[in-house]
Design a protein around this motif. Structure first.
Motif, short mmCIF file in Angstrom:
data_model
loop_
_atom_site.label_atom_id
_atom_site.label_comp_id
_atom_site.label_asym_id
_atom_site.label_seq_id
_atom_site.Cartn_x
_atom_site.Cartn_y
_atom_site.Cartn_z
N LYS A 181 0.45 -1.05 -0.07
CA LYS A 181 -0.18 0.48 0.15
C LYS A 181 1.08 1.11 0.22
O LYS A 181 0.12 2.29 -0.25
N ASN A 182 2.00 1.38 0.22
CA ASN A 182 3.05 2.56 -0.17
C ASN A 182 2.52 3.62 1.04
O ASN A 182 2.56 4.44 0.82
N GLU A 183 2.30 2.93 2.36
CA GLU A 183 2.34 3.60 3.81
C GLU A 183 3.65 3.91 4.58
O GLU A 183 3.86 4.63 4.96
N GLN A 194 8.15 3.71 1.75
CA GLN A 194 8.44 4.78 1.62
C GLN A 194 10.02 5.35 2.27
O GLN A 194 10.37 5.99 1.95
N GLY A 245 2.40 1.64 -4.00
CA GLY A 245 2.13 0.53 -4.05
C GLY A 245 1.26 -0.32 -5.23
O GLY A 245 0.64 0.04 -5.88
N LYS A 301 -3.46 2.10 -2.90
CA LYS A 301 -2.80 2.90 -2.53
C LYS A 301 -3.45 2.57 -0.83
O LYS A 301 -4.71 2.52 -0.32
N LYS A 345 3.86 10.92 -0.47
CA LYS A 345 2.50 11.07 -0.30
C LYS A 345 1.99 9.56 -0.90
O LYS A 345 2.94 8.95 -1.86
N SER A 346 1.12 8.65 -0.46
CA SER A 346 0.97 6.92 -1.08
C SER A 346 1.05 7.46 -2.55
O SER A 346 -0.12 8.16 -3.14
N LYS A 347 1.60 6.41 -3.17
CA LYS A 347 1.02 6.36 -4.52
C LYS A 347 0.84 4.75 -4.84
O LYS A 347 1.05 3.89 -4.75
N THR A 348 -0.03 4.52 -5.99
CA THR A 348 0.39 3.80 -7.61
C THR A 348 0.89 3.08 -8.46
O THR A 348 1.24 4.25 -8.33
N ARG A 390 -2.05 5.03 3.40
CA ARG A 390 -2.09 6.31 3.77
C ARG A 390 -0.74 5.83 4.47
O ARG A 390 -0.37 5.27 5.41
N ILE A 391 -0.19 7.44 4.22
CA ILE A 391 0.91 6.88 4.97
C ILE A 391 1.23 6.71 6.53
O ILE A 391 0.31 7.98 7.21
#
Length: 141
Positions: free
Chosen positions: A10-12, A16, A36, A39, A61-64, A41-42
């Motif tokens: 999820k790039n959280e 990062q 991620g 998506k 910021k979280s991103k796909t 949230r951090i």
């Protein structure tokens, strides 16, 4: 300049952190993105762990993956063995490098225990990124 994509679920948090550490150790030799498979949230505790390591990430910021404009990578890193069979195919045929780090977001318990887990993962990612850059590029002094 080598291009690196760090993938997580999820790039959280972990991806990062790795993006920041790789940019730090890779200096002007690497261009790094994190994304991620979906998506999220951090995680505030991830930001706190990084800030205490003097590596602020509040602007992240979280991103796909689909939100990343770059599509040609030299390396794709993933930090969770659960993702091993979920890595998308890339036209550029990057080298895929996997690591297996615990997800501190899944930890149950009191806040101080969770924060310690984020610190431990932050330190482990620091070590992984340093070694990755040094082993492949010998650019860390």
């Amino acid at each position: 300049m080598k291009k690196v994509l760090v993938i997580s679920d999820k790039n959280e948090a972990r991806s990062q952190m790795a993006e920041k550490w790789l940019n730090y150790y890779g200096k002007k030799h690497l261009k790094v993105w994190s994304a991620g498979l979906e998506k999220g949230r951090i995680q505030v505790m991830a930001q706190k762990a990084m800030a205490e390591a003097v590596m602020d990430i509040p602007e992240y910021k979280s991103k796909t993956i689909s939100e990343i404009s770059e599509k040609a990578f030299d390396f794709v890193l993933y930090l969770d063995k659960e993702l091993e069979n979920r890595i998308p195919t890339f036209e550029c045929d990057p080298e895929i490098v996997g690591f297996d780090l615990p997800n501190p977001a899944k930890l149950e318990g009191e806040e101080n225990v969770k924060q310690q887990a984020y610190h431990a993962v932050c330190n482990a990612i620091d070590d992984i990124c340093f070694s990755f850059v040094q082993d492949r590029f010998q650019i860390v002094s």
